[in-house]
Design a protein around this motif. Structure first.
Motif, PDB file in Angstrom:
ATOM      1  N   GLY A 222      -4.427 -15.478 -13.942  1.00 15.80           N
ATOM      2  CA  GLY A 222      -4.178 -15.030 -12.777  1.00 15.80           C
ATOM      3  C   GLY A 222      -2.917 -14.516 -12.231  1.00 15.80           C
ATOM      4  O   GLY A 222      -2.664 -13.106 -11.538  1.00 15.80           O
ATOM      5  N   PHE A 223      -1.865 -14.721 -13.576  1.00 20.27           N
ATOM      6  CA  PHE A 223      -0.839 -13.142 -13.607  1.00 20.27           C
ATOM      7  C   PHE A 223      -1.686 -11.780 -13.539  1.00 20.27           C
ATOM      8  O   PHE A 223      -0.930 -11.023 -13.372  1.00 20.27           O
ATOM      9  CB  PHE A 223      -0.126 -13.591 -14.873  1.00 20.27           C
ATOM     10  N   ILE A 224      -2.696 -11.709 -14.714  1.00 20.76           N
ATOM     11  CA  ILE A 224      -3.035 -10.686 -14.944  1.00 20.76           C
ATOM     12  C   ILE A 224      -3.607 -10.007 -13.644  1.00 20.76           C
ATOM     13  O   ILE A 224      -3.549  -8.880 -13.365  1.00 20.76           O
ATOM     14  CB  ILE A 224      -3.958 -10.406 -15.652  1.00 20.76           C
ATOM     15  N   ALA A 225      -4.378 -10.767 -13.202  1.00 29.45           N
ATOM     16  CA  ALA A 225      -5.337 -10.552 -11.675  1.00 29.45           C
ATOM     17  C   ALA A 225      -4.494 -10.316 -10.425  1.00 29.45           C
ATOM     18  O   ALA A 225      -3.915  -8.857 -10.433  1.00 29.45           O
ATOM     19  CB  ALA A 225      -6.032 -11.758 -11.730  1.00 29.45           C
ATOM     20  N   GLY A 226      -2.628 -10.525 -10.373  1.00 31.26           N
ATOM     21  CA  GLY A 226      -1.882 -10.372 -10.180  1.00 31.26           C
ATOM     22  C   GLY A 226      -1.362  -8.847  -9.919  1.00 31.26           C
ATOM     23  O   GLY A 226      -1.289  -8.365  -9.268  1.00 31.26           O
ATOM     24  N   LEU A 227      -1.415  -8.809 -11.179  1.00 30.37           N
ATOM     25  CA  LEU A 227      -0.919  -8.079 -11.735  1.00 30.37           C
ATOM     26  C   LEU A 227      -1.316  -6.028 -11.406  1.00 30.37           C
ATOM     27  O   LEU A 227      -1.867  -5.014 -10.077  1.00 30.37           O
ATOM     28  CB  LEU A 227      -0.492  -6.879 -12.865  1.00 30.37           C
ATOM     29  N   LEU A 228      -3.459  -6.282 -11.408  1.00 29.16           N
ATOM     30  CA  LEU A 228      -3.999  -5.352 -11.292  1.00 29.16           C
ATOM     31  C   LEU A 228      -4.404  -5.473  -9.914  1.00 29.16           C
ATOM     32  O   LEU A 228      -4.400  -3.895  -9.517  1.00 29.16           O
ATOM     33  CB  LEU A 228      -5.007  -5.846 -11.729  1.00 29.16           C
ATOM     34  N   LEU A 229      -4.160  -6.064  -9.017  1.00 28.09           N
ATOM     35  CA  LEU A 229      -4.832  -6.530  -7.381  1.00 28.09           C
ATOM     36  C   LEU A 229      -3.249  -6.223  -6.921  1.00 28.09           C
ATOM     37  O   LEU A 229      -3.426  -5.339  -5.078  1.00 28.09           O
ATOM     38  CB  LEU A 229      -4.614  -7.792  -6.881  1.00 28.09           C
ATOM     39  N   PHE A 230      -1.837  -5.994  -7.307  1.00 28.03           N
ATOM     40  CA  PHE A 230      -1.231  -5.292  -6.228  1.00 28.03           C
ATOM     41  C   PHE A 230      -0.807  -4.459  -4.937  1.00 28.03           C
ATOM     42  O   PHE A 230      -1.181  -4.504  -3.940  1.00 28.03           O
ATOM     43  CB  PHE A 230       0.367  -5.790  -7.343  1.00 28.03           C
ATOM     44  N   PRO A 231      -1.521  -3.003  -6.298  1.00 31.27           N
ATOM     45  CA  PRO A 231      -1.227  -2.166  -5.738  1.00 31.27           C
ATOM     46  C   PRO A 231      -2.912  -1.903  -4.871  1.00 31.27           C
ATOM     47  O   PRO A 231      -2.369  -1.411  -3.717  1.00 31.27           O
ATOM     48  CB  PRO A 231      -2.085  -0.832  -6.729  1.00 31.27           C
ATOM     49  N   LEU A 232      -3.165  -2.949  -4.678  1.00 34.34           N
ATOM     50  CA  LEU A 232      -4.329  -2.766  -2.832  1.00 34.34           C
ATOM     51  C   LEU A 232      -4.122  -4.352  -2.274  1.00 34.34           C
ATOM     52  O   LEU A 232      -5.277  -3.543  -1.141  1.00 34.34           O
ATOM     53  CB  LEU A 232      -5.749  -3.558  -4.210  1.00 34.34           C
ATOM     54  N   PHE A 233      -3.251  -4.764  -2.491  1.00 36.89           N
ATOM     55  CA  PHE A 233      -2.820  -4.322  -0.937  1.00 36.89           C
ATOM     56  C   PHE A 233      -1.345  -4.262  -0.513  1.00 36.89           C
ATOM     57  O   PHE A 233      -1.137  -4.851   0.132  1.00 36.89           O
ATOM     58  CB  PHE A 233      -2.325  -6.613  -1.390  1.00 36.89           C
ATOM     59  N   ASP A 234      -0.890  -3.604  -1.741  1.00 38.13           N
ATOM     60  CA  ASP A 234       0.451  -3.710  -1.113  1.00 38.13           C
ATOM     61  C   ASP A 234       0.286  -2.976   0.319  1.00 38.13           C
ATOM     62  O   ASP A 234       0.026  -2.022  -0.070  1.00 38.13           O
ATOM     63  CB  ASP A 234       1.812  -2.852  -2.355  1.00 38.13           C
ATOM     64  N   PRO A 235       0.936  -2.883   1.498  1.00 36.96           N
ATOM     65  CA  PRO A 235       1.302  -2.714   2.239  1.00 36.96           C
ATOM     66  C   PRO A 235       2.783  -0.736   2.259  1.00 36.96           C
ATOM     67  O   PRO A 235       2.333   0.013   3.407  1.00 36.96           O
ATOM     68  CB  PRO A 235       1.677  -3.512   3.540  1.00 36.96           C
ATOM     69  N   VAL A 236       3.169  -1.166   1.531  1.00 37.02           N
ATOM     70  CA  VAL A 236       4.497  -0.155   0.962  1.00 37.02           C
ATOM     71  C   VAL A 236       3.992   0.919   0.442  1.00 37.02           C
ATOM     72  O   VAL A 236       3.385   0.848  -0.856  1.00 37.02           O
ATOM     73  CB  VAL A 236       5.691  -1.275   1.012  1.00 37.02           C
ATOM     74  N   ARG A 237       4.512   1.968   0.617  1.00 32.62           N
ATOM     75  CA  ARG A 237       3.731   3.312   0.057  1.00 32.62           C
ATOM     76  C   ARG A 237       4.787   4.241  -0.068  1.00 32.62           C
ATOM     77  O   ARG A 237       6.383   3.903  -0.282  1.00 32.62           O
ATOM     78  CB  ARG A 237       2.563   3.887   0.889  1.00 32.62           C
ATOM     79  N   ARG A 238       4.844   4.021  -1.784  1.00 27.33           N
ATOM     80  CA  ARG A 238       6.041   5.062  -2.370  1.00 27.33           C
ATOM     81  C   ARG A 238       6.213   6.252  -1.199  1.00 27.33           C
ATOM     82  O   ARG A 238       5.504   7.203  -0.083  1.00 27.33           O
ATOM     83  CB  ARG A 238       5.344   6.072  -3.483  1.00 27.33           C
ATOM     84  N   GLY A 239       7.691   5.911  -1.259  1.00 25.03           N
ATOM     85  CA  GLY A 239       8.108   8.128  -0.258  1.00 25.03           C
ATOM     86  C   GLY A 239       8.537   6.704   1.665  1.00 25.03           C
ATOM     87  O   GLY A 239       9.093   7.908   1.806  1.00 25.03           O
ATOM     88  N   VAL A 240       8.437   5.878   1.323  1.00 21.25           N
ATOM     89  CA  VAL A 240       8.089   5.344   2.667  1.00 21.25           C
ATOM     90  C   VAL A 240       8.535   3.857   2.906  1.00 21.25           C
ATOM     91  O   VAL A 240       8.239   2.782   1.918  1.00 21.25           O
ATOM     92  CB  VAL A 240       6.686   5.054   3.878  1.00 21.25           C
ATOM     93  N   ARG A 241       9.855   3.574   3.488  1.00 21.53           N
ATOM     94  CA  ARG A 241      10.989   2.223   3.172  1.00 21.53           C
ATOM     95  C   ARG A 241      10.812   1.962   5.235  1.00 21.53           C
ATOM     96  O   ARG A 241      11.957   2.095   6.023  1.00 21.53           O
ATOM     97  CB  ARG A 241      12.564   2.956   3.351  1.00 21.53           C
ATOM     98  N   PRO A 242       9.534   1.401   4.739  1.00 22.31           N
ATOM     99  CA  PRO A 242       9.526   0.537   6.478  1.00 22.31           C
ATOM    100  C   PRO A 242      11.507  -0.472   6.920  1.00 22.31           C
ATOM    101  O   PRO A 242      11.962  -0.951   6.176  1.00 22.31           O
ATOM    102  CB  PRO A 242       8.912  -0.560   6.703  1.00 22.31           C
TER     103      PRO A 242
END
Length: 269
Positions: A222-242
Motif C-alpha cells: 500500500g505504501f509503495i502504491a501511495g508513492l507511485l499513485l500520488f502524482p496521478l491523483f494530486d490536483p495541485v500543480r507546481r507553480g500554483v498555490r490554490p
C-alpha cells in the motif's frame, strides 16, 4: 486581521464518516455469534487461498467469484480487535486527514481503494494459496502516509516550522519524488516507517479473531502504491498555490485559479 478559528476536532468529513463506519462494523461484529462472524470473514476478508483452484476447501469460502474481486477492498473494513481498530483510526485521522484535505472526497476514496487493493495484491503474491484471512485498513492508510509524505515536509507544508496557516498548508505544490527524498525529514520518516514494518514482519502477524492477520507485506504494498499513485491523483500543480477555500473537494487549479486582489497575493474570488 484575526486568525481564522480552527475547531479542536478538524477532520475532513470523509474521514469522520469513515471512522464511524469502521467503528459501526466492529460494533456489529461484537454482537454476532461466532458462526455468523466466521461467515462474515469468509465472505469479506482477503484470503489468498480463494485464488488457488487446488485449495481443497474452496466451497467453504463464501461469496463465489464475486468475492475474488470485492475482497481486495472489503477486507479493509474489518479489524481483529479494538486495539487494531484504534491504532488504524489514529493513523487514518493523522495522515488520511492531510490527504483528504488535499484530494477531496472522490479522489481520496478512489485512492484509498486502490492502495488497499495494492496491499492485498502484494500479500497475495507472497502468500499465494494460504488460508489465513487478512483484515484491516492498514494497507490503505499506509498509502495515505506515503502520499502525505510527498507534501507534509515541504517549505510551508503542514509539518514545516514556517508552515502556512489553516488548510492552505495542505495545498503546497509537491516536489518531485527524487527531490522530496533528499529532505532529511522525509528520508528519516521513510527509514523509520520501513524499519518498523520490517520489525513487525519478524514478530507475529496475527491479531484477534484466531488466525486473522494484519500483514506487513500488505502495508508495504500500500505504501509503495501511495508513492507511485500520488502524482496521478494530486490536483495541485507546481507553480500554483490554490487559495484556502479551495481545499476540500479540490478542483484542478486550471479551473479555479487563485484570484489576484491587486496586492500580489492570492485572495478570494
Amino acid at each position: 486581521m484575526p486568525r481564522e478559528h480552527q475547531p479542536a476536532f478538524n477532520a475532513p468529513r470523509v474521514i469522520t464518516v469513515t471512522l464511524v463506519v469502521l467503528a459501526a462494523i466492529h460494533l456489529v461484529r461484537f454482537f454476532l455469534s461466532d458462526e455468523a462472524d466466521l461467515e462474515l470473514l469468509l465472505r469479506f476478508a482477503f484470503i489468498p487461498a480463494r485464488y488457488d483452484p487446488s485449495f481443497p476447501y474452496a466451497d467453504e469460502l463464501l461469496g463465489g467469484e464475486g468475492a475474488k474481486v470485492w475482497t481486495f477492498v472489503t477486507y479493509a473494513f474489518l479489524h481483529g480487535n479494538l486495539t487494531h481498530l484504534v491504532v488504524n483510526g489514529v493513523w487514518l485521522l493523522a495522515f488520511g486527514s492531510a490527504l483528504a484535505w488535499r484530494f477531496g472526497t472522490s479522489r481520496f476514496l478512489v485512492f484509498s481503494a486502490l492502495t488497499a487493493a495494492a496491499g492485498a495484491a502484494t500479500h497475495l503474491a507472497l502468500h499465494y494459496g494460504e488460508a489465513t484471512p487478512v483484515i484491516g485498513a492498514s494497507a490503505a492508510i499506509s498509502g495515505h502516509t506515503a502520499a502525505a509524505m510527498r507534501f507534509m515536509f515541504e517549505s510551508g507544508g503542514p509539518l514545516d516550522v514556517f508552515r502556512r496557516g489553516g488548510r492552505e498548508a495542505f495545498l503546497i505544490p509537491a516536489e518531485p519524488l527524487r527531490t522530496s527524498l533528499r529532505r532529511p525529514q522525509a528520508l528519516i520518516f521513510l527509514l523509520v516507517w520501513f524499519g518498523g514494518n520490517a520489525l513487525a514482519g519478524l514478530g507475529s502477524t496475527t491479531i484477534g479473531m484466531g488466525d486473522a492477520s494484519i500483514a506487513w507485506e500488505a502495508h508495504i504494498g500500500g505504501f509503495i502504491a501511495g508513492l507511485l499513485l500520488f502524482p496521478l491523483f494530486d490536483p495541485v500543480r507546481r507553480g500554483v498555490r490554490p487559495s484556502s477555500q479551495e481545499t476540500f473537494d479540490v478542483l484542478p487549479p486550471s479551473r479555479h485559479p487563485p484570484h489576484d486582489d491587486g496586492t500580489g497575493a492570492a485572495g478570494r474570488p
